[in-house]
Design an enzyme around this catalytic site. Structure first.
Site, short mmCIF file in Angstrom:
data_model
loop_
_atom_site.label_atom_id
_atom_site.label_comp_id
_atom_site.label_asym_id
_atom_site.label_seq_id
_atom_site.Cartn_x
_atom_site.Cartn_y
_atom_site.Cartn_z
N CYS A 152 0.88 -1.05 -0.14
CA CYS A 152 -0.07 0.01 0.01
C CYS A 152 0.92 1.21 0.04
CB CYS A 152 -1.07 0.25 1.37
SG CYS A 152 -2.13 -1.14 1.28
N GLU A 171 17.13 -18.70 -6.40
CA GLU A 171 16.41 -17.38 -7.10
C GLU A 171 15.99 -17.50 -8.40
OE1 GLU A 171 16.07 -14.66 -5.96
OE2 GLU A 171 16.41 -13.08 -7.79
N GLU A 202 7.48 -15.89 -10.00
CA GLU A 202 6.65 -14.76 -9.48
C GLU A 202 6.15 -13.93 -10.88
OE1 GLU A 202 8.73 -11.92 -7.01
OE2 GLU A 202 10.54 -12.53 -7.85
N ARG A 216 3.88 -0.73 -4.80
CA ARG A 216 3.76 -1.14 -3.28
C ARG A 216 2.35 -1.67 -3.28
NH1 ARG A 216 6.86 2.16 0.31
NH2 ARG A 216 5.90 1.36 2.08
N HIS A 256 17.24 -37.49 -3.80
CA HIS A 256 16.49 -37.93 -2.60
C HIS A 256 14.92 -37.39 -2.70
CE1 HIS A 256 20.36 -38.59 -0.51
NE2 HIS A 256 20.68 -37.65 -1.31
N LYS A 280 12.51 -16.29 -9.45
CA LYS A 280 12.03 -15.23 -10.54
C LYS A 280 10.94 -15.71 -11.50
CE LYS A 280 13.07 -12.73 -8.88
NZ LYS A 280 13.92 -11.96 -7.81
N LYS A 327 5.76 -4.85 -3.74
CA LYS A 327 7.12 -4.59 -3.17
C LYS A 327 7.03 -4.16 -1.88
CE LYS A 327 11.25 -3.60 -5.45
NZ LYS A 327 11.63 -4.74 -6.16
N ASN A 353 -1.86 2.31 5.35
CA ASN A 353 -0.69 1.22 4.80
C ASN A 353 -0.77 0.56 6.43
OD1 ASN A 353 1.23 -0.31 4.31
ND2 ASN A 353 2.68 1.00 4.33
N GLY A 354 -0.84 -0.79 6.42
CA GLY A 354 -0.48 -1.67 7.53
C GLY A 354 -1.62 -2.41 8.05
N TRP A 361 -2.85 -2.87 -1.63
CA TRP A 361 -2.40 -4.44 -1.79
C TRP A 361 -3.23 -4.76 -0.38
CZ3 TRP A 361 -0.78 -8.12 1.64
CH2 TRP A 361 -0.43 -9.32 0.86
C1 F6R Z 1 11.50 -11.36 -5.17
C2 F6R Z 1 11.43 -10.31 -4.01
C3 F6R Z 1 11.07 -10.42 -2.72
C4 F6R Z 1 11.69 -9.75 -1.87
C5 F6R Z 1 11.37 -9.83 -0.35
C6 F6R Z 1 12.06 -9.14 0.68
O1 F6R Z 1 11.71 -10.91 -6.53
O2 F6R Z 1 11.61 -9.13 -4.49
O3 F6R Z 1 11.19 -11.88 -2.64
O4 F6R Z 1 13.14 -10.13 -2.07
O5 F6R Z 1 10.09 -9.43 -0.35
O6 F6R Z 1 12.20 -7.82 0.45
P1 F6R Z 1 13.36 -6.61 0.69
O7 F6R Z 1 14.67 -6.95 0.27
O8 F6R Z 1 12.70 -5.50 0.62
O9 F6R Z 1 13.09 -6.91 2.41
#
Ligand code: F6R
Length: 607
Positions: free
Chosen positions: A2, A479, A486, A27, A502, A483, A602, A98-99, A74
């Site tokens: 948010c 990773e 997501e 966000r 395993h 990627k 994010k 937000n929260g 969000w």
């Molecule tokens: C994946 C991604 C998330 C962040 C995670 C932590 O592409 O971006 O998995 O890495 O939400 O976020 P930060 O690094 O901002 O604490």
């Protein structure tokens, strides 16, 4: 999660609020809304879905008013409909939030019993009714806000606007960030510097528990005990220009292609090329004396922590524990005397990582953080801050933040090794040499864009994709899988190659592509054996290695990508680039929303 913004302005605000919301859309993007004050009355436009829907609505039905608040959501409480979109209002008070208000159920019950009628399923609406209720009891706007803040529990930032009150808006910060922007004859509130970068670069970051009364010509900040306080004004380096896509189709693509530059910038901050040595910021403790290091983070940042564990244990001889923050914070693990805890976070605001930091502090650990946002809460609560110089990362899938995190962690590993006597000056010079060629090598991989795009087309129809690697390749496998899942919504998993037998090997059939991360290091032969076992069961292997590695495997793989030969130490940074590019092109081919994938946002400021 948010984004919120507020303006108490000299002239019309809705366009400027919309512009701020564009910068905050990373966000949250399931609904958005703006409310303004027009001749003392609250007017509002909201729309379900992306911000463009709100922009369209505003075109058809513009909002006047020189005071206003805006929100991009969000969803936490209540499905993402227009009805649950912020701002929430009862006609007298309007709120963006937000929260999470944790005690909203009991408050809602109490307020409903007093005849208050709720129009949404959100937790936020209790704030509206509380402020309104206090106003009805004859409190002044300031008192009503103050009393409300005493009643609500949880982690939140709020902006509150009151009908008839053209000369004041209120902001509050508890747990999630909020900054005040200082303008010429007007004032702003926003979730971060980016939100306000088109308005001002003079910012006051509210501290935990602060709330602020904002007028066009001044402000009063109060702390959690309602004492008047003065908070420092800072100049933000974030510029509006940094937030554009340039000639790229997506922010993620732009951010992938920025990596040679930002890895270079990050290296320049910590490396002296003349002496081939590393210099981290001064620390108020000797890192070489650490008895143990605990690393805590979430998601991609957690995977950076896994790479750091490998580096620090292997090259600096220091034991490292790595944990995901959401598990660590509730396990309350005993922490070693003389220990250092490192928190890795691009945003510096991730709720679980922040809670883990506070726990580690309570256990007497020295607190180091690695963040991309220098003014973030995690940075401000740390003893020492290491910064990545990635610049704003807008694409929800992290790319350049990860590789710059790795760059700094490499420097940290070397520093620990040097300080505790494990690494000699010669060893350090060798590693510095390997790191300084990275920007050039990353740029070389970016030239394989078309080749990787063609490979991506071949895996875009897969239902599942496996990524395998050993040693430093294992976190990159994790990773790569993250990627892909997501942004393309293809189910993908990363495994330690040695774990295949395993269990996971049962998943292999001709429809499952297997991406093998295999630099020619001391584990190469073992990774190749695992790759052969997969190929023998019909798996479609895509093999990432250097010229030597590719020559060794001949035509065993269905497809290959040649990566420049690299020192073992630096390999994880380089091998991240092709897995990012692969995920990007698969997503583009599938037509998903690359920069704003479904269900994600994010800066995860709720747990
Ligand atoms: C994946 C991604 C998330 C962040 C995670 C932590 O592409 O971006 O998995 O890495 O939400 O976020 P930060 O690094 O901002 O604490």
């Amino acid at each position: 999660m948010c984004g919120i913004i507020g303006i108490i302005g000299k002239d019309s605000v809705s366009e400027r609020i919309l512009e701020g919301l564009k910068r905050l859309e990373y966000r949250g993007y399931d609904s958005a809304g703006i409310a303004t004050l027009v001749n003392g009355k609250i007017d509002r436009r909201r729309a379900e879905g992306k911000l463009v829907n709100l922009a369209e609505r505003l075109k058809d039905s513009p909002l006047a008013g020189d005071v206003g608040i805006g929100h991009t959501r969000w969803a936490t409480h209540g499905v993402p409909t227009e009805n649950n979109a912020h701002p929430h209002t009862d006609g007298k008070v309007a709120v963006v939030h937000n929260g999470i208000i944790e005690n909203f159920r009991s408050l809602k019950k109490e307020l409903t019993a007093r005849g208050r009628v709720f129009a949404s399923d959100t937790d936020t609406e209790v704030v509206v009714h509380l402020v309104s209720d206090f106003l009805d009891q004859g409190k002044t706007p300031r008192e009503a806000v103050q009393e409300t803040l005493h009643r609500i529990e949880g982690a939140f930032s709020l902006v509150i606007m009151i009908a008839g009150q053209h000369d004041v808006i209120f902001g509050a910060r508890r747990g999630t960030p909020l900054a005040v922007g200082l303008g010429e004859g007007e004032m702003y509130l926003g979730s971060d510097a980016l939100a306000l970068s088109h308005l001002t670069n003079r910012l006051i970051y509210l501290e935990e528990g602060d709330w602020v009364e904002l007028r066009c010509d001044g402000l009063q900040v109060r702390d959690e005990h309602d004492n008047d306080v003065i908070r420092e004004t800072k100049m933000s380096a974030v510029s509006g220009a940094m937030t554009g896509k340039g000639n790229y189709n997506h922010f993620m693509q732009k951010e992938i292609f920025e990596q040679p530059a930002v890895i270079g910038d990050t290296l320049h901050s910590f490396i002296n090329p003349a002496t081939r040595s590393i210099k981290l910021p001064e620390m108020p403790f000797n890192i070489g004396d650490a008895s143990r290091l605990t690393i805590v983070a979430c998601g991609t940042s957690f995977y950076a922590g896994l790479v750091a564990k490998h580096w620090i244990e292997r090259y600096a001889g220091l034991g490292v524990d790595v944990d995901v923050a959401s598990e660590f914070r509730y396990r309350c693990p005993p922490m070693p005397k003389g220990g250092i805890a490192l928190f890795i976070s691009q945003s510096g605001e991730t709720a679980d990582t922040l809670a883990a930091l506070r726990y580690a502090k309570s256990q007497g650990q020295k607190i180091l953080s690695l963040v991309n946002v220098a003014e973030s809460t995690i940075a401000r609560e740390s003893d020492v801050v290491l910064q990545t110089y990635a610049g704003p990362e807008i694409g929800v899938a992290s790319t350049k933040a990860f590789t710059t995190q790795l760059t700094v962690l490499a420097c940290l590993a070397v520093t620990i090794g040097r300080e505790n006597g494990t690494l000699s000056a010669n060893d350090e010079a060798g590693i510095v040499g390997a790191l300084t060629v990275l920007p050039k090598q990353v740029a070389e991989i970016l030239h394989h864009d078309e080749e990787i795009r063609k490979l991506a087309v071949n895996i875009a129809d897969a239902r599942d994709v496996l990524y395998i690697g050993r040693g430093l390749g294992y976190p990159i496998a994790l990773e790569g899988a993250l990627k892909l899942k997501e942004i393309s919504y293809i189910h993908a998993e990363g495994y330690a190659a040695g774990e295949m037998k395993h269990g996971p090997i049962a998943l292999i059939d001709p429809l499952v592509p297997i991406i093998v991360i295999a630099p020619s290091d001391d584990l190469f032969e073992k990774t190749v054996s695992n790759m052969q076992e997969a190929a023998a069961r019909g798996g479609r292997v895509i093999f990432l290695s250097d010229a030597k590695g590719l020559e060794t495997i001949g035509d065993m793989a269905s497809a290959t990508v040649e990566i420049p030969a690299v020192a073992d130490f630096a390999a994880p940074i380089l091998y991240t680039i092709p897995v990012q590019m692969l995920a990007y092109h698969v997503a583009v081919h599938k037509g998903t929303d690359v920069d704003q994938p479904r269900n994600l946002a994010k800066s995860v400021t709720v747990e």
